[in-house]
Scaffold this motif. Structure first.
Motif, PDB file in Angstrom:
ATOM      1  N   LEU A 114       0.804  -1.212   0.000  1.00  0.00           N
ATOM      2  CA  LEU A 114       0.000   0.000   0.000  1.00  0.00           C
ATOM      3  C   LEU A 114       0.841   1.268   0.000  1.00  0.00           C
ATOM      4  O   LEU A 114       0.432   2.296  -0.522  1.00  0.00           O
ATOM      5  CB  LEU A 114      -0.952   0.002   1.204  1.00  0.00           C
ATOM      6  CG  LEU A 114      -2.057  -1.067   1.189  1.00  0.00           C
ATOM      7  CD1 LEU A 114      -2.732  -1.153   2.530  1.00  0.00           C
ATOM      8  CD2 LEU A 114      -3.068  -0.803   0.099  1.00  0.00           C
ATOM      9  N   GLN A 115       2.053   1.194   0.582  1.00  0.00           N
ATOM     10  CA  GLN A 115       2.876   2.393   0.708  1.00  0.00           C
ATOM     11  C   GLN A 115       3.833   2.601  -0.468  1.00  0.00           C
ATOM     12  O   GLN A 115       3.847   3.650  -1.075  1.00  0.00           O
ATOM     13  CB  GLN A 115       3.710   2.353   2.002  1.00  0.00           C
ATOM     14  CG  GLN A 115       2.895   2.209   3.269  1.00  0.00           C
ATOM     15  CD  GLN A 115       2.066   3.452   3.550  1.00  0.00           C
ATOM     16  OE1 GLN A 115       2.511   4.560   3.291  1.00  0.00           O
ATOM     17  NE2 GLN A 115       0.851   3.279   4.066  1.00  0.00           N
ATOM     18  N   TRP A 116       4.660   1.580  -0.733  1.00  0.00           N
ATOM     19  CA  TRP A 116       5.658   1.723  -1.803  1.00  0.00           C
ATOM     20  C   TRP A 116       5.346   0.694  -2.872  1.00  0.00           C
ATOM     21  O   TRP A 116       5.971  -0.352  -2.924  1.00  0.00           O
ATOM     22  CB  TRP A 116       7.060   1.425  -1.280  1.00  0.00           C
ATOM     23  CG  TRP A 116       7.491   2.227  -0.112  1.00  0.00           C
ATOM     24  CD1 TRP A 116       7.773   3.558  -0.095  1.00  0.00           C
ATOM     25  CD2 TRP A 116       7.723   1.753   1.221  1.00  0.00           C
ATOM     26  NE1 TRP A 116       8.154   3.939   1.154  1.00  0.00           N
ATOM     27  CE2 TRP A 116       8.137   2.857   1.982  1.00  0.00           C
ATOM     28  CE3 TRP A 116       7.623   0.504   1.835  1.00  0.00           C
ATOM     29  CZ2 TRP A 116       8.451   2.740   3.336  1.00  0.00           C
ATOM     30  CZ3 TRP A 116       7.916   0.394   3.168  1.00  0.00           C
ATOM     31  CH2 TRP A 116       8.330   1.512   3.906  1.00  0.00           C
ATOM     32  N   GLN A 117       4.449   1.024  -3.749  1.00  0.00           N
ATOM     33  CA  GLN A 117       3.976   0.018  -4.686  1.00  0.00           C
ATOM     34  C   GLN A 117       5.060  -0.511  -5.615  1.00  0.00           C
ATOM     35  O   GLN A 117       5.007  -1.639  -6.051  1.00  0.00           O
ATOM     36  CB  GLN A 117       2.822   0.600  -5.493  1.00  0.00           C
ATOM     37  CG  GLN A 117       1.672   0.945  -4.572  1.00  0.00           C
ATOM     38  CD  GLN A 117       0.421   1.309  -5.314  1.00  0.00           C
ATOM     39  OE1 GLN A 117       0.442   1.530  -6.496  1.00  0.00           O
ATOM     40  NE2 GLN A 117      -0.681   1.369  -4.595  1.00  0.00           N
ATOM     41  N   ALA A 118       6.071   0.319  -5.888  1.00  0.00           N
ATOM     42  CA  ALA A 118       7.064  -0.057  -6.883  1.00  0.00           C
ATOM     43  C   ALA A 118       7.897  -1.265  -6.470  1.00  0.00           C
ATOM     44  O   ALA A 118       8.308  -2.054  -7.293  1.00  0.00           O
ATOM     45  CB  ALA A 118       7.973   1.127  -7.170  1.00  0.00           C
ATOM     46  N   GLN A 119       8.134  -1.407  -5.165  1.00  0.00           N
ATOM     47  CA  GLN A 119       9.058  -2.457  -4.732  1.00  0.00           C
ATOM     48  C   GLN A 119       8.362  -3.709  -4.233  1.00  0.00           C
ATOM     49  O   GLN A 119       8.981  -4.572  -3.628  1.00  0.00           O
ATOM     50  CB  GLN A 119       9.947  -1.926  -3.605  1.00  0.00           C
ATOM     51  CG  GLN A 119      10.802  -0.760  -4.036  1.00  0.00           C
ATOM     52  CD  GLN A 119      11.451  -0.077  -2.854  1.00  0.00           C
ATOM     53  OE1 GLN A 119      11.254  -0.485  -1.723  1.00  0.00           O
ATOM     54  NE2 GLN A 119      12.205   0.966  -3.126  1.00  0.00           N
ATOM     55  N   GLU A 120       7.091  -3.809  -4.529  1.00  0.00           N
ATOM     56  CA  GLU A 120       6.295  -4.879  -3.950  1.00  0.00           C
ATOM     57  C   GLU A 120       6.892  -6.273  -4.174  1.00  0.00           C
ATOM     58  O   GLU A 120       7.102  -7.024  -3.224  1.00  0.00           O
ATOM     59  CB  GLU A 120       4.891  -4.816  -4.539  1.00  0.00           C
ATOM     60  CG  GLU A 120       3.928  -5.768  -3.875  1.00  0.00           C
ATOM     61  CD  GLU A 120       2.617  -5.831  -4.640  1.00  0.00           C
ATOM     62  OE1 GLU A 120       2.447  -5.054  -5.586  1.00  0.00           O
ATOM     63  OE2 GLU A 120       1.793  -6.665  -4.279  1.00  0.00           O
ATOM     64  N   ASP A 121       7.211  -6.603  -5.437  1.00  0.00           N
ATOM     65  CA  ASP A 121       7.636  -7.984  -5.693  1.00  0.00           C
ATOM     66  C   ASP A 121       8.998  -8.295  -5.102  1.00  0.00           C
ATOM     67  O   ASP A 121       9.233  -9.395  -4.612  1.00  0.00           O
ATOM     68  CB  ASP A 121       7.567  -8.313  -7.190  1.00  0.00           C
ATOM     69  CG  ASP A 121       8.372  -7.335  -8.029  1.00  0.00           C
ATOM     70  OD1 ASP A 121       8.677  -6.240  -7.517  1.00  0.00           O
ATOM     71  OD2 ASP A 121       8.689  -7.671  -9.172  1.00  0.00           O
ATOM     72  N   THR A 122       9.915  -7.316  -5.119  1.00  0.00           N
ATOM     73  CA  THR A 122      11.231  -7.518  -4.507  1.00  0.00           C
ATOM     74  C   THR A 122      11.080  -7.784  -3.014  1.00  0.00           C
ATOM     75  O   THR A 122      11.683  -8.695  -2.455  1.00  0.00           O
ATOM     76  CB  THR A 122      12.101  -6.257  -4.698  1.00  0.00           C
ATOM     77  OG1 THR A 122      11.978  -5.849  -6.044  1.00  0.00           O
ATOM     78  CG2 THR A 122      13.534  -6.532  -4.354  1.00  0.00           C
ATOM     79  N   MET A 123      10.234  -6.969  -2.395  1.00  0.00           N
ATOM     80  CA  MET A 123      10.002  -7.084  -0.956  1.00  0.00           C
ATOM     81  C   MET A 123       9.418  -8.456  -0.605  1.00  0.00           C
ATOM     82  O   MET A 123       9.836  -9.102   0.354  1.00  0.00           O
ATOM     83  CB  MET A 123       9.040  -5.953  -0.565  1.00  0.00           C
ATOM     84  CG  MET A 123       8.403  -6.123   0.777  1.00  0.00           C
ATOM     85  SD  MET A 123       9.555  -5.746   2.109  1.00  0.00           S
ATOM     86  CE  MET A 123       8.540  -6.194   3.510  1.00  0.00           C
ATOM     87  N   ILE A 124       8.461  -8.905  -1.405  1.00  0.00           N
ATOM     88  CA  ILE A 124       7.862 -10.219  -1.137  1.00  0.00           C
ATOM     89  C   ILE A 124       8.922 -11.310  -1.281  1.00  0.00           C
ATOM     90  O   ILE A 124       9.044 -12.199  -0.426  1.00  0.00           O
ATOM     91  CB  ILE A 124       6.685 -10.476  -2.102  1.00  0.00           C
ATOM     92  CG1 ILE A 124       5.545  -9.503  -1.797  1.00  0.00           C
ATOM     93  CG2 ILE A 124       6.195 -11.910  -1.976  1.00  0.00           C
ATOM     94  CD1 ILE A 124       4.420  -9.531  -2.805  1.00  0.00           C
TER      95      ILE A 124
END
Lengths: 252, 286
Positions: free
Chosen positions: B85-95
């Protein structure tokens, strides 16, 4: 509602995406009952302006009042038709179900539970959804899956979903960008009828076309360039786009 | 097969396995439907794998691994959800990062657990034959919780999974319901770990719902059909694996995978035939 003269008021609004200014020093007032067309070139900030009014974006400076309240507090009374649908077209949902989602905020306007109101839709909700679909001449689509709709039918569904909210102001972002021209005048004829009950704000790139319907035009290209009640002429268009634009005269 | 049904009447552990399969299917049918239509399978995978960290820590400190799994699942759901919800750009890396970090932490804890080495394989691939009765009650309680929440707020969940922006404009607390949804997916992951283990959770979470989506076109019906499919697949997988003494988890997953592939191919073929059949007819109509 009568004491509110200015439906929407923007004062010195400034907005930028990551340092790049999109809107600067925008002052705009919209009165009750108006049918305002917002025109301007691509990337001129039209959609951003709508999102600020809806409270989906916050201005970096300046202030915005909608129905005398902050946008986030007023937005449940706004009906919104986005330029592109924000859902996948293969989502398993019927037109009626999708329209009915618009009823969620309606009951909670008066409910102490707010938006945590549990349970199912009631008869009033169902009736409202049917009425909204009838109003946009799409009642025969109620049981269709949204994936099976044509572009024009989808646009009518989005409009019904905005109307079922029972809005004081209807806000539309390029409602006719993805449909053919015959349907374009159908939709604008419908908006003209709706304008008898509610104020309408419509973004369009087609300045000549909307000027035949709206009561006033606001031209946006980073700042509010002009603000006309009377007909748009070539001079204004040149001022707005900064170059000669081919203008086609529409007869309505 | 007959051998399985004969054994089922005699052995309590098999009866427990059947009940566990049915309880897990409820979670996978209901929450799997949301995962499929909201297209958050990768996110659910991240939650599932990072759970090993919590299980390892629980084993090391001498708690119930299932409780550790539940806590870890909820924490990683909230973390992944807030990042999304906050930093949509890094979603997949973070997961991806959370996925790997969780597993690494879990394996370190398990390696350093003194004395009897708990069976790592049963966390990774599940062991439906070893589900204790206590866990069955735990699973039933989690299922009840899921059903109550979905029953109460299905309209809000539908609004949020269908169109977040519109839901926000209607005044629905989108962040709250989105995070709640992910926490419920996390709970389902823990339910399914018992049956197929955390590596294979993703398949049981998505495949029955995806197959259901081929045939029915509303969330409620998808949930019902996915639950039925999930139960059928897990019970048949259990029965098939019993005779030749195969591990039950992978057998269940292979069965679910086969059903999915066949269904996807059949649906495509039918859709193509329909298009071909409608071509001359629609030409006449217009």
């Amino acid at each position: 509602m009568n004491e509110i003269q200015k439906l929407i008021e923007l004062k010195g609004v400034f907005f930028s995406y990551g340092g790049v200014p999109v809107l600067e020093k925008v002052d705009l007032q919209i009165q009750e009952g108006e049918f305002l067309g917002i025109v301007g070139p691509n990337a001129g900030g039209k959609s951003t302006l709508l999102k600020l009014i809806l409270g989906l974006l916050e201005p970096q400076s300046g202030h915005i009042r909608v129905l005398g309240k902050r946008p986030k507090e007023a937005r449940q009374q706004l009906g919104y038709v986005p330029q592109y649908p924000n859902f996948p077209r293969d989502f398993p949902i019927t037109v009626e179900q999708a329209v009915m989602i618009g009823r969620l905020g309606v009951r909670s306007r008066h409910s102490p539970f707010g938006n945590l109101y549990p349970g199912r839709y009631n008869r009033t909700d169902r009736l409202a959804a049917r009425q909204a679909l009838a109003e946009v001449e799409a009642d025969n689509l109620a049981d269709r899956q949204i994936g099976s709709l044509s572009g024009g039918q989808l646009q009518r569904m989005l409009l019904a979903r905005a109307l079922v909210v029972e809005p004081s102001i209807l806000i539309l972002d390029e409602p006719t960008a993805n449909i053919d021209q015959r349907l374009e005048s159908d939709i604008f004829d419908l908006l003209k009828r709706l304008n008898e009950r509610m104020s309408i704000l419509v973004v369009s790139h087609d300045i000549g076309f909307v000027s035949g319907y709206v009561t006033r035009v606001a031209c946006i290209n980073r700042t509010l360039v002009c603000h006309h009640a009377d007909a748009i002429d070539g001079q204004v268009i040149q001022e707005l786009y900064g170059e000669n634009v081919h203008m086609v005269v529409h007869q309505h | 097969m007959n051998e399985f049904f004969a054994a089922l009447t005699q052995h309590g552990f098999l009866q427990s396995a059947v009940v566990a399969g049915l309880l897990a299917s409820i979670g996978c049918g209901v929450m799997g439907t949301y995962v499929v239509v909201k297209r958050i399978a990768f996110l659910a995978g991240g939650i599932a794998h990072s759970v090993l960290g919590g299980m390892g820590a629980a084993v090391y400190y001498g708690f119930d691994p299932l409780a550790g799994a539940l806590i870890a699942a909820i924490i990683s759901a909230l973390l992944i959800g807030s990042v999304r919800l906050q930093w949509q750009a890094q979603e997949d890396t973070m997961i991806g990062a959370l996925w790997a970090i969780g597993m690494a932490v879990g394996i370190l804890f398990i390696a350093k657990t003194p004395g009897y080495q708990t069976d790592l394989m049963s966390y990774l691939f599940g062991n439906i034959l070893l589900v204790p009765e206590k866990s069955l009650w735990f699973m039933a309680a989690l299922d009840a919780l899921l059903l109550i929440i979905v029953g109460t707020y299905h309209r809000q969940f539908l609004a949020v999974v269908f169109d977040e922006e519109f839901a926000r404009l209607r005044g629905i607390p989108v962040t709250f319901f989105y995070l709640l949804l992910l926490v419920m997916v996390a709970i389902t992951v823990v339910l399914l770990i018992q049956v197929v283990g955390l590596i294979l959770v993703l398949a049981l979470l998505t495949l029955p719902a995806a197959v259901a989506g081929h045939y029915v076109h509303s969330l409620g019906r998808m949930m019902l059909l996915a639950t039925l499919l999930g139960s059928t697949v897990s019970l048949s997988g259990l029965a098939l694996s019993y005779g030749p003494d195969l591990p039950a988890g992978p057998t269940i997953i292979l069965l679910a995978g086969a059903v999915y592939v066949i269904s996807a191919l059949a649906t495509r073929a039918v859709a193509r035939r329909k298009v071909r059949a409608s071509l001359p007819a629609s030409a006449n109509r217009r």
